[in-house]
Design a protein around this motif. Structure first.
Motif, PDB file in Angstrom:
ATOM      1  N   GLU A 109      22.661  80.491  37.235  1.00 23.75           N
ATOM      2  CA  GLU A 109      21.845  79.712  36.293  1.00 23.75           C
ATOM      3  C   GLU A 109      20.420  79.517  36.795  1.00 23.75           C
ATOM      4  N   LEU A 110      19.490  79.656  35.871  1.00 24.88           N
ATOM      5  CA  LEU A 110      18.099  79.259  36.125  1.00 24.88           C
ATOM      6  C   LEU A 110      17.741  78.252  35.048  1.00 24.88           C
ATOM      7  N   SER A 111      17.061  77.190  35.438  1.00 26.95           N
ATOM      8  CA  SER A 111      16.686  76.202  34.418  1.00 26.95           C
ATOM      9  C   SER A 111      15.197  76.320  34.116  1.00 26.95           C
ATOM     10  N   ASN A 112      14.760  75.667  33.050  1.00 21.89           N
ATOM     11  CA  ASN A 112      13.361  75.813  32.627  1.00 21.89           C
ATOM     12  C   ASN A 112      12.451  74.706  33.154  1.00 21.89           C
ATOM     13  N   TYR A 113      12.935  73.919  34.136  1.00 27.55           N
ATOM     14  CA  TYR A 113      12.110  72.807  34.605  1.00 27.55           C
ATOM     15  C   TYR A 113      10.750  73.266  35.089  1.00 27.55           C
ATOM     16  N   LEU A 114      10.725  74.372  35.840  1.00 26.60           N
ATOM     17  CA  LEU A 114       9.448  74.798  36.413  1.00 26.60           C
ATOM     18  C   LEU A 114       8.922  76.081  35.768  1.00 26.60           C
ATOM     19  N   ALA A 115       9.584  76.510  34.691  1.00 25.75           N
ATOM     20  CA  ALA A 115       9.187  77.772  34.055  1.00 25.75           C
ATOM     21  C   ALA A 115       7.867  77.601  33.307  1.00 25.75           C
ATOM     22  N   LEU A 168      10.394  65.675  39.391  1.00 29.79           N
ATOM     23  CA  LEU A 168      11.345  65.604  40.509  1.00 29.79           C
ATOM     24  C   LEU A 168      11.755  67.007  40.961  1.00 29.79           C
ATOM     25  N   MET A 169      11.976  67.889  40.003  1.00 30.10           N
ATOM     26  CA  MET A 169      12.396  69.247  40.366  1.00 30.10           C
ATOM     27  C   MET A 169      11.273  70.015  41.077  1.00 30.10           C
ATOM     28  N   ARG A 170      10.028  69.653  40.762  1.00 27.06           N
ATOM     29  CA  ARG A 170       8.901  70.306  41.432  1.00 27.06           C
ATOM     30  C   ARG A 170       8.972  70.022  42.939  1.00 27.06           C
ATOM     31  N   ILE A 186      21.722  80.666  45.656  1.00 29.10           N
ATOM     32  CA  ILE A 186      22.147  81.017  44.302  1.00 29.10           C
ATOM     33  C   ILE A 186      22.729  79.754  43.690  1.00 29.10           C
ATOM     34  N   ILE A 187      22.098  79.283  42.628  1.00 21.72           N
ATOM     35  CA  ILE A 187      22.605  78.113  41.923  1.00 21.72           C
ATOM     36  C   ILE A 187      23.381  78.624  40.723  1.00 21.72           C
ATOM     37  N   SER A 188      24.633  78.207  40.624  1.00 18.30           N
ATOM     38  CA  SER A 188      25.429  78.639  39.474  1.00 18.30           C
ATOM     39  C   SER A 188      25.948  77.409  38.742  1.00 18.30           C
ATOM     40  N   LEU A 213      17.938  72.701  55.888  1.00 19.62           N
ATOM     41  CA  LEU A 213      17.564  72.662  54.472  1.00 19.62           C
ATOM     42  C   LEU A 213      18.301  71.536  53.734  1.00 19.62           C
ATOM     43  N   VAL A 214      19.604  71.482  53.911  1.00 22.27           N
ATOM     44  CA  VAL A 214      20.383  70.469  53.179  1.00 22.27           C
ATOM     45  C   VAL A 214      19.975  69.063  53.635  1.00 22.27           C
ATOM     46  N   TYR A 215      19.722  68.922  54.934  1.00 19.00           N
ATOM     47  CA  TYR A 215      19.313  67.608  55.449  1.00 19.00           C
ATOM     48  C   TYR A 215      17.956  67.207  54.880  1.00 19.00           C
ATOM     49  N   GLU A 216      17.011  68.141  54.910  1.00 19.31           N
ATOM     50  CA  GLU A 216      15.676  67.824  54.392  1.00 19.31           C
ATOM     51  C   GLU A 216      15.761  67.424  52.911  1.00 19.31           C
ATOM     52  N   MET A 217      16.590  68.147  52.175  1.00 17.58           N
ATOM     53  CA  MET A 217      16.714  67.823  50.732  1.00 17.58           C
ATOM     54  C   MET A 217      17.333  66.448  50.500  1.00 17.58           C
ATOM     55  N   ARG A 218      18.165  65.996  51.434  1.00 16.82           N
ATOM     56  CA  ARG A 218      18.778  64.670  51.279  1.00 16.82           C
ATOM     57  C   ARG A 218      17.737  63.569  51.157  1.00 16.82           C
ATOM     58  N   VAL A 222      15.560  63.966  44.255  1.00 18.72           N
ATOM     59  CA  VAL A 222      16.576  64.650  43.429  1.00 18.72           C
ATOM     60  C   VAL A 222      17.950  64.589  44.112  1.00 18.72           C
ATOM     61  N   SER A 223      17.968  64.828  45.420  1.00 16.06           N
ATOM     62  CA  SER A 223      19.252  64.788  46.142  1.00 16.06           C
ATOM     63  C   SER A 223      19.584  63.366  46.589  1.00 16.06           C
ATOM     64  N   ALA A 224      18.571  62.630  47.089  1.00 20.95           N
ATOM     65  CA  ALA A 224      18.833  61.294  47.643  1.00 20.95           C
ATOM     66  C   ALA A 224      19.400  60.359  46.568  1.00 20.95           C
TER      67      ALA A 224
HETATM   68  O1  76R Z   1      14.605  78.438  40.442  1.00 26.52           O
HETATM   69  C1  76R Z   1      13.627  78.220  41.153  1.00 26.52           C
HETATM   70  O2  76R Z   1      13.415  78.746  42.261  1.00 26.52           O
HETATM   71  C2  76R Z   1      12.675  77.168  40.670  1.00 26.52           C
HETATM   72  C3  76R Z   1      12.783  75.920  41.436  1.00 26.52           C
HETATM   73  C4  76R Z   1      14.216  75.408  41.564  1.00 26.52           C
HETATM   74  C5  76R Z   1      15.056  74.907  40.567  1.00 26.52           C
HETATM   75  C6  76R Z   1      14.800  74.760  39.077  1.00 26.52           C
HETATM   76  C7  76R Z   1      14.940  75.364  42.801  1.00 26.52           C
HETATM   77  C8  76R Z   1      14.441  75.825  44.013  1.00 26.52           C
HETATM   78  N1  76R Z   1      16.161  74.786  42.569  1.00 26.52           N
HETATM   79  C9  76R Z   1      16.281  74.516  41.222  1.00 26.52           C
HETATM   80  C10 76R Z   1      17.382  73.980  40.573  1.00 26.52           C
HETATM   81 MN1  76R Z   1      17.521  74.270  43.977  1.00 26.52          MN
HETATM   82  N2  76R Z   1      18.902  73.846  45.389  1.00 26.52           N
HETATM   83  C11 76R Z   1      19.966  72.995  45.220  1.00 26.52           C
HETATM   84  C12 76R Z   1      20.547  72.751  46.500  1.00 26.52           C
HETATM   85  O3  76R Z   1      21.959  70.089  48.974  1.00 26.52           O
HETATM   86  C13 76R Z   1      21.217  69.639  48.078  1.00 26.52           C
HETATM   87  O4  76R Z   1      20.583  68.570  48.235  1.00 26.52           O
HETATM   88  C14 76R Z   1      21.077  70.378  46.769  1.00 26.52           C
HETATM   89  C15 76R Z   1      21.674  71.771  46.758  1.00 26.52           C
HETATM   90  C16 76R Z   1      19.848  73.493  47.432  1.00 26.52           C
HETATM   91  C17 76R Z   1      20.111  73.565  48.920  1.00 26.52           C
HETATM   92  C18 76R Z   1      18.816  74.182  46.716  1.00 26.52           C
HETATM   93  C19 76R Z   1      17.899  75.048  47.296  1.00 26.52           C
HETATM   94  N3  76R Z   1      18.702  73.412  42.559  1.00 26.52           N
HETATM   95  C20 76R Z   1      18.486  73.465  41.219  1.00 26.52           C
HETATM   96  C21 76R Z   1      19.620  72.846  40.545  1.00 26.52           C
HETATM   97  C22 76R Z   1      19.816  72.688  39.032  1.00 26.52           C
HETATM   98  C23 76R Z   1      19.257  71.335  38.671  1.00 26.52           C
HETATM   99  C24 76R Z   1      19.310  70.992  37.216  1.00 26.52           C
HETATM  100  O5  76R Z   1      19.251  71.892  36.361  1.00 26.52           O
HETATM  101  O6  76R Z   1      19.366  69.763  36.941  1.00 26.52           O
HETATM  102  C25 76R Z   1      20.478  72.405  41.530  1.00 26.52           C
HETATM  103  C26 76R Z   1      21.808  71.721  41.356  1.00 26.52           C
HETATM  104  C27 76R Z   1      19.885  72.764  42.788  1.00 26.52           C
HETATM  105  C28 76R Z   1      20.424  72.468  44.016  1.00 26.52           C
HETATM  106  N4  76R Z   1      16.354  75.231  45.385  1.00 26.52           N
HETATM  107  C29 76R Z   1      15.162  75.880  45.176  1.00 26.52           C
HETATM  108  C30 76R Z   1      16.771  75.529  46.673  1.00 26.52           C
HETATM  109  C31 76R Z   1      15.793  76.407  47.279  1.00 26.52           C
HETATM  110  C32 76R Z   1      15.908  76.989  48.691  1.00 26.52           C
HETATM  111  C33 76R Z   1      14.796  76.614  46.356  1.00 26.52           C
HETATM  112  C34 76R Z   1      13.528  77.450  46.514  1.00 26.52           C
HETATM  113  C35 76R Z   1      13.746  78.791  45.924  1.00 26.52           C
HETATM  114  C36 76R Z   1      12.537  79.674  46.074  1.00 26.52           C
HETATM  115  O7  76R Z   1      11.472  79.302  45.591  1.00 26.52           O
HETATM  116  O8  76R Z   1      12.702  80.743  46.693  1.00 26.52           O
END
Ligand code: 76R
Length: 249
Positions: A109-115, A168-170, A186-188, A213-218, A222-224
């Motif tokens: 899946e790819l979402s349109n948040y940043l498209a 937030l997604m930005r 890969i987000i599915s 990566l996972v720690y930093e995102m916490r 969006v993750s916190a």
């Molecule tokens: O698709 C894109 O690259 C655009 C930006 C982007 C979106 C829209 C992006 C970038 N993600 C998006 C969506 Mn993500 N991502 C996660 C996790 O552990 C956690 O805290 C969260 C698990 C990781 C590690 C991760 C990594 N992402 C999403 C979505 C859908 C959200 C929705 O639709 O509400 C989820 C659930 C999610 C979760 N994300 C990136 C990454 C990485 C490494 C990127 C950069 C990709 C790149 O630019 O190469």
């Protein structure tokens, strides 16, 4: 109604986790064991051909810890093909010596948040296509976990206005981007398909990058605030050539 994110959907995904029933395996004569590994290798060869023809992709990893021994990740254009592969696997000799431990069904899946706004058909865009129909990297390590976005009280992702979710997604994307080249994600999406809302599959040659990566995102909002997570699986690449050694007693 709140504005729903629009998604682009690619290949269907099956994550199939199995344990090896080693005590039964040990009771099998060597020539029979060899035969089963050969049969499994033939399946892998078929999947490799599919991958070469751009009709799907797959990955095989050896999982560390007691949750599973193997993770087979399969990507195919239809759910039927995933089902066929699952059946073929289950009917193979080796399957008699594996126990199912977990599985996950989703779609890339790819979402349109940043498209960016554009008139072109995104499904024709080569970059988008490479994301929706990816060839899985043969990197040394994998990390998989399912996740949800929270829907509780004041922390309800699905009630946030689109603009706020975009902001937030930005920030989420910025953190992700700083791992470019080190981690491939890969987000599915799995709403309607499985028990969580997304599967997150990460690949890296340096296993420590998953933790970083996972720690930093916490710490990112969006993750916190909104992330809820299932079980984590981490593993090492299992190449076809290493299968005999893996199953060797
Ligand atoms: O698709 C894109 O690259 C655009 C930006 C982007 C979106 C829209 C992006 C970038 N993600 C998006 C969506 Mn993500 N991502 C996660 C996790 O552990 C956690 O805290 C969260 C698990 C990781 C590690 C991760 C990594 N992402 C999403 C979505 C859908 C959200 C929705 O639709 O509400 C989820 C659930 C999610 C979760 N994300 C990136 C990454 C990485 C490494 C990127 C950069 C990709 C790149 O630019 O190469």
């Amino acid at each position: 109604m709140n504005e729903a994110a629009k998604t682009l959907d690619g290949w269907y995904v099956l994550h199939d986790f199995r344990k090896i029933d080693w005590s039964s395996w040990k009771a099998v004569p060597q020539n029979e064991r060899d035969g089963m590994i050969e049969e499994f290798t033939a399946l892998l060869n078929q999947w490799n051909d599919t991958e070469t023809n751009g009709k799907g992709s797959h990955a095989l990893y050896s999982i560390v810890g007691q949750k599973a021994d193997l993770m087979i990740m399969l990507l195919r254009p239809t759910m039927e093909e995933l089902n066929e592969i699952e059946l073929a696997l289950d009917k193979s000799g080796l399957a008699d010596y594996t126990l199912p431990t977990y599985s996950y069904v989703s779609v890339v899946e790819l979402s349109n948040y940043l498209a960016k706004e554009s008139d072109e058909d995104p499904y024709e865009n080569p970059y988008v296509r490479s994301r929706l129909y990816p060839e899985l990297p043969k990197w040394k390590h994998v990390c998989f976990y399912p996740m949800d976005k929270r829907r509780e009280g004041n922390d309800n992702w699905y009630m946030l206005p689109m603009e706020e979710r975009k902001d937030l997604m930005r920030s989420h994307g910025m953190i992700g981007r700083s791992y470019a080249g080190k981690v491939k994600q890969i987000i599915s999406g799995s709403v309607g398909f499985d028990d969580w809302e997304w599967g997150v599959t990460l690949f890296s040659d340096d296993v420590l990058q998953f933790k970083k990566l996972v720690y930093e995102m916490r710490f990112d909002e969006v993750s916190a605030r909104y992330g809820e997570f299932g079980s984590f699986y981490v593993g090492n690449l299992l190449e076809k050539e290493a299968l005999s050694k893996y199953f060797q007693l």
